[in-house]
Design a protein around this motif. Structure first.
Motif, PDB file in Angstrom:
ATOM      1  N   LEU A 251      39.196  38.447  46.276  1.00 53.43           N
ATOM      2  CA  LEU A 251      39.378  39.394  45.179  1.00 53.43           C
ATOM      3  C   LEU A 251      38.022  39.645  44.528  1.00 53.43           C
ATOM      4  O   LEU A 251      37.567  38.868  43.693  1.00 53.43           O
ATOM      5  N   GLU A 252      37.379  40.723  44.917  1.00 48.30           N
ATOM      6  CA  GLU A 252      36.099  41.117  44.336  1.00 48.30           C
ATOM      7  C   GLU A 252      36.348  41.998  43.125  1.00 48.30           C
ATOM      8  O   GLU A 252      37.469  42.428  42.852  1.00 48.30           O
ATOM      9  N   ARG A 253      35.258  42.302  42.428  1.00 49.21           N
ATOM     10  CA  ARG A 253      35.404  43.145  41.240  1.00 49.21           C
ATOM     11  C   ARG A 253      35.874  44.545  41.591  1.00 49.21           C
ATOM     12  O   ARG A 253      36.703  45.116  40.880  1.00 49.21           O
ATOM     13  N   ALA A 254      35.367  45.085  42.681  1.00 52.16           N
ATOM     14  CA  ALA A 254      35.811  46.424  43.091  1.00 52.16           C
ATOM     15  C   ALA A 254      37.297  46.410  43.428  1.00 52.16           C
ATOM     16  O   ALA A 254      38.038  47.348  43.098  1.00 52.16           O
ATOM     17  N   GLY A 255      37.744  45.328  44.077  1.00 53.73           N
ATOM     18  CA  GLY A 255      39.161  45.214  44.392  1.00 53.73           C
ATOM     19  C   GLY A 255      40.019  45.099  43.145  1.00 53.73           C
ATOM     20  O   GLY A 255      41.127  45.643  43.087  1.00 53.73           O
ATOM     21  N   TYR A 256      39.509  44.394  42.145  1.00 57.14           N
ATOM     22  CA  TYR A 256      40.261  44.279  40.896  1.00 57.14           C
ATOM     23  C   TYR A 256      40.383  45.636  40.205  1.00 57.14           C
ATOM     24  O   TYR A 256      41.445  45.966  39.664  1.00 57.14           O
ATOM     25  N   LEU A 257      39.312  46.433  40.216  1.00 51.04           N
ATOM     26  CA  LEU A 257      39.361  47.748  39.574  1.00 51.04           C
ATOM     27  C   LEU A 257      40.420  48.639  40.221  1.00 51.04           C
ATOM     28  O   LEU A 257      41.037  49.467  39.547  1.00 51.04           O
TER      29      LEU A 257
END
Length: 349
Positions: A251-257
């Motif tokens: 879960l990367e930051r881009a995925g969280y967004l």
């Protein structure tokens, strides 16, 4: 006629009991110690109030029957207006109930404070000094739940698990609007708010699968904000953790967004790893690296203001996405006159 009467009686009894078929006694007999104590508090409070309500109802019915118009034997006192004995009885009993309820409320409010770490696993079993609570970071999204396990570096959507008889510490926030995190079998509800963190301490004492949901309306997909809580033994929990780690997706930051965008009926899924500092960035509303974190902003304000606050974003724009505050607290100028009217100061290296 007798046959009809004998048939009607069980039907009327069944009809009277039918509304009770939907009752769930989980709140009054919860498998989690905190929820069980809250259920006991409900029972005690109800019984204490019934000590007044039942006699009042009974006496109301008795006086209506005793002094009915057709009862010529009833005492008739048209000028009666006061009785010291009745006044003492009428006011003393409710006053005693209020005093007892107040004492119970005072004690239970502190004992069951959701921010207070647990001092017992269950009645007669205190928390051992060497036991470390399981920390779970909870994020209420539109319209789903994200759970992060910092101790194991995993995350799940719409599913949560914990070992039985191990204290749990929830750290709770939200991405947009206010929600309410609630697992009736575990503990009372507590709100999830964007930019704020609430906490909840609880423990599950019996294995099983229990329902959790949002108890605060938050928009169109609110009714689907439900998840499962699994109470497992230690071996079962370790296996659950390993199965989530086997997912292979981080879960990367881009995925969280992408994840925080509104969606409904999200299936259960897991992440085998989580980007460092993600929860802190969610809490401070700066998962997007181009935005200043709330703790950075507050630090700048506490230091008297930075003027050109964009300078505080420079380290994160260079790729430092750890989520921690990046604030240059040493601020000075060579001469007061050198500071422009709009407040940009020269930063010391």
């Amino acid at each position: 006629m007798n046959a009809i009467k004998s048939l009607l009686r069980p039907l009327l009894l069944a009809g009277a009991l039918l509304p009770l078929a939907g009752c769930n006694t989980l709140l009054l007999n919860a498998p989690g110690d905190v929820a069980r104590q809250q259920g006991d508090l409900i029972i005690v409070s109800t019984v204490l109030m019934l000590l007044i309500i039942v006699p009042v109802i009974a006496l109301t019915l008795f006086f209506a029957w005793r002094y009915r118009a057709s009862n010529t034997k009833a005492t008739y006192k048209p000028d009666w207006d006061h009785s010291t004995q009745l006044e003492l009885l009428i006011w003393a009993a409710p006053l005693l109930i209020i005093i007892v309820l107040g004492a119970i409320t005072w004690v239970s409010t502190h004992t069951l404070d959701p921010y207070r770490p647990l001092d017992r696993i269950k009645a007669g079993q205190p928390v051992a000094a060497d036991v470390k609570p399981l920390e779970i970071e909870v994020v209420a999204l539109d319209w789903k739940w994200l759970f992060l396990y910092p101790e194991y570096n995993i995350a799940t959507i719409n599913e949560i698990a914990a070992p039985v008889d191990r204290p749990i510490k929830f750290k709770i926030t939200a991405s947009s609007v206010m929600n309410s995190f609630y697992i009736p079998a575990l503990a009372g509800q507590i709100y999830a708010m964007p930019g704020m963190e609430t906490q909840l301490h609880a423990v599950m004492n019996h294995p099983g699968e229990y329902e959790g949901f949002s108890a605060n309306y938050s928009g169109a997909g609110f009714s689907h904000m439900r998840f499962k809580f699994h109470g497992l033994d230690q071996a079962g929990f370790d296996q659950w953790v390993q199965s989530n780690r086997a997912g292979g997706q981080t879960l990367e930051r881009a995925g969280y967004l992408e994840l925080e965008k509104p969606s409904e009926k999200e299936p259960v899924r897991s992440y085998s790893a989580v980007a460092p500092g993600l929860y802190k960035a969610i809490l401070n509303r700066c998962v997007d690296a181009s935005k200043m974190c709330m703790d950075e902003m507050m630090m700048i304000d506490a230091n008297g203001g930075l003027g050109n606050s964009a300078n505080a974003l420079a380290p994160r724009r260079r790729g430092d996405l750890r989520g921690g505050p990046v604030v240059l607290s040493a601020m000075c100028v060579t001469e007061p006159s050198a500071v422009p009217s709009w407040g940009v100061a020269t930063l010391a290296p």
